[in-house]
Design a protein around this motif. Structure first.
Motif, mmCIF file in Angstrom:
data_model
loop_
_atom_site.group_PDB
_atom_site.id
_atom_site.type_symbol
_atom_site.label_atom_id
_atom_site.label_comp_id
_atom_site.label_asym_id
_atom_site.label_seq_id
_atom_site.Cartn_x
_atom_site.Cartn_y
_atom_site.Cartn_z
ATOM 1 N N THR A 11 -3.738 -44.812 -5.480
ATOM 2 C CA THR A 11 -3.838 -45.738 -4.359
ATOM 3 C C THR A 11 -3.589 -47.160 -4.833
ATOM 4 O O THR A 11 -3.567 -47.448 -6.037
ATOM 5 N N VAL A 12 -3.434 -48.053 -3.875
ATOM 6 C CA VAL A 12 -3.531 -49.483 -4.145
ATOM 7 C C VAL A 12 -4.962 -49.888 -3.807
ATOM 8 O O VAL A 12 -5.421 -49.686 -2.680
ATOM 9 N N ALA A 37 -4.142 -50.249 -9.374
ATOM 10 C CA ALA A 37 -4.002 -48.858 -8.957
ATOM 11 C C ALA A 37 -5.382 -48.210 -8.969
ATOM 12 O O ALA A 37 -6.228 -48.515 -9.813
ATOM 13 N N GLY A 38 -5.621 -47.324 -8.001
ATOM 14 C CA GLY A 38 -6.897 -46.633 -7.938
ATOM 15 C C GLY A 38 -6.696 -45.176 -7.579
ATOM 16 O O GLY A 38 -5.589 -44.656 -7.619
ATOM 17 N N GLY A 39 -7.794 -44.538 -7.185
ATOM 18 C CA GLY A 39 -7.771 -43.109 -6.914
ATOM 19 C C GLY A 39 -8.397 -42.355 -8.063
ATOM 20 O O GLY A 39 -8.298 -42.769 -9.224
ATOM 21 N N ALA A 90 7.053 -44.322 3.387
ATOM 22 C CA ALA A 90 5.701 -44.583 3.889
ATOM 23 C C ALA A 90 4.888 -45.348 2.853
ATOM 24 O O ALA A 90 5.068 -45.149 1.646
ATOM 25 N N PRO A 91 3.997 -46.228 3.283
ATOM 26 C CA PRO A 91 3.156 -46.928 2.308
ATOM 27 C C PRO A 91 2.210 -45.970 1.617
ATOM 28 O O PRO A 91 1.759 -44.986 2.224
ATOM 29 N N PRO A 92 1.882 -46.223 0.366
ATOM 30 C CA PRO A 92 0.903 -45.375 -0.322
ATOM 31 C C PRO A 92 -0.495 -45.636 0.238
ATOM 32 O O PRO A 92 -0.711 -46.619 0.950
ATOM 33 N N PRO A 93 -1.455 -44.772 -0.082
ATOM 34 C CA PRO A 93 -2.828 -45.019 0.360
ATOM 35 C C PRO A 93 -3.352 -46.348 -0.184
ATOM 36 O O PRO A 93 -3.043 -46.737 -1.317
ATOM 37 N N VAL A 94 -4.121 -47.044 0.631
ATOM 38 C CA VAL A 94 -4.698 -48.338 0.252
ATOM 39 C C VAL A 94 -6.205 -48.288 0.476
ATOM 40 O O VAL A 94 -6.666 -47.787 1.509
#
Length: 288
Positions: A11-12, A37-39, A90-94
């Motif tokens: 994620t961002v 970056a996360g997740g 598509a945008p990544p998860p935020v």
């Protein structure tokens, strides 16, 4: 060098530090702000790379400009990224993460990858000494579980795909909030029995980590630390555990699960004691 494969969510993360959690309709001025970056899988990968492992993260990032933030941060921290959706616009998860100064407690508002459909690459997934999956991107998770030499599962919350993954797992690391549909009662013992993996451990934040290996079980105390930022502490724990299980330095070369948990707890403690998503890495023991 140990080769680790982390499979799951990237994620961002927009991380705000505040001196109080705002109430409804209240505006709050952040005392600090960072982007990283996360997740679960991504954070575990960064931790493992900082501890000296050769790490590849398999995830979905895409061609949206926000994806460049994810790729850049992970590559800057030694993580090789295998993007299974390179052409997605598509945008990544935020995730918006608010961290309370003084206690390290956090609130998270996010939109994960639940509606993102990805396919397993035609060439399959990279070979690795050990694979860690977080259950996001189910098709990838199942493919990774089936092909893994050794599998560690990060079980933060129940996901239906875990029913397909757990039979392949060597170690399942569950949080105290995890609930298995087949669990007879809300106890760690019942959870371990429902999961059925050779090794199951259950984390309880600052409380002891419970572990179950066949007929053996135990608890590992969590040393007291002054909590500055608890965001990603569980992910750091999982990344460190994956490194420990492979037998590489900087941890002792021991075969008891409890020793590996002790090492992972120490790493998570370093994470909790530092503010921000990346500054804590400098305080880790250097590999080699």
């Amino acid at each position: 060098m140990t080769r680790l494969l982390c499979v799951g969510l990237a994620t961002v993360d927009l991380v705000y530090a505040v001196d109080h959690i705002p109430a409804a309709d209240e505006k709050a001025q952040a005392t600090g702000f960072e982007v990283a970056a996360g997740g679960p899988a991504a954070n575990a990968a960064v931790t493992a790379a900082a501890l000296g492992a050769d790490v590849t993260l398999v995830t979905a990032v895409g061609a949206h400009p926000l994806g460049d933030l994810i790729r850049s941060d992970l590559q800057n921290h030694g993580v090789r990224v295998m993007d299974v959706s390179p052409e997605s616009s598509a945008p990544p998860p935020v995730s918006a993460i608010t961290v309370l100064a003084g206690t390290g407690q956090r609130t998270i508002v996010s939109r994960n990858a639940g509606d993102v459909l990805v396919r397993v690459p035609q060439g399959g997934l990279p070979d690795a000494d050990l694979t860690l999956v977080d259950g996001h991107h189910p098709a990838l998770a199942v493919a990774a579980a089936r092909s893994a030499r050794r599998l560690v599962v990060d079980a933060g919350t129940w996901r239906p795909v875990f029913a397909e993954i757990f039979p392949f797992a060597e170690v399942v690391a569950a949080s105290a909030a995890f609930r298995h549909p087949a669990e007879a009662a809300p106890t760690d013992e019942a959870l371990a029995a429902a999961i059925g993996a050779p090794h199951v451990l259950v984390t309880h934040g600052p409380e002891p980590v419970r572990w179950f290996s066949g007929t053996r079980s135990g608890a590992i105390p969590v040393p007291a630390v002054t909590a500055v930022d608890t965001a990603g502490a569980g992910d750091a724990f999982h990344g460190a555990l994956a490194v420990a299980l492979t037998g590489d330095p900087p941890h002792p070369d021991k075969s008891d699960l409890s020793d590996f948990i002790v090492f992972a707890v120490r790493v998570a403690g370093v994470r909790v004691a530092h503010a921000g998503p990346r500054a804590w890495l400098a305080a880790l023991p250097r590999p080699g």
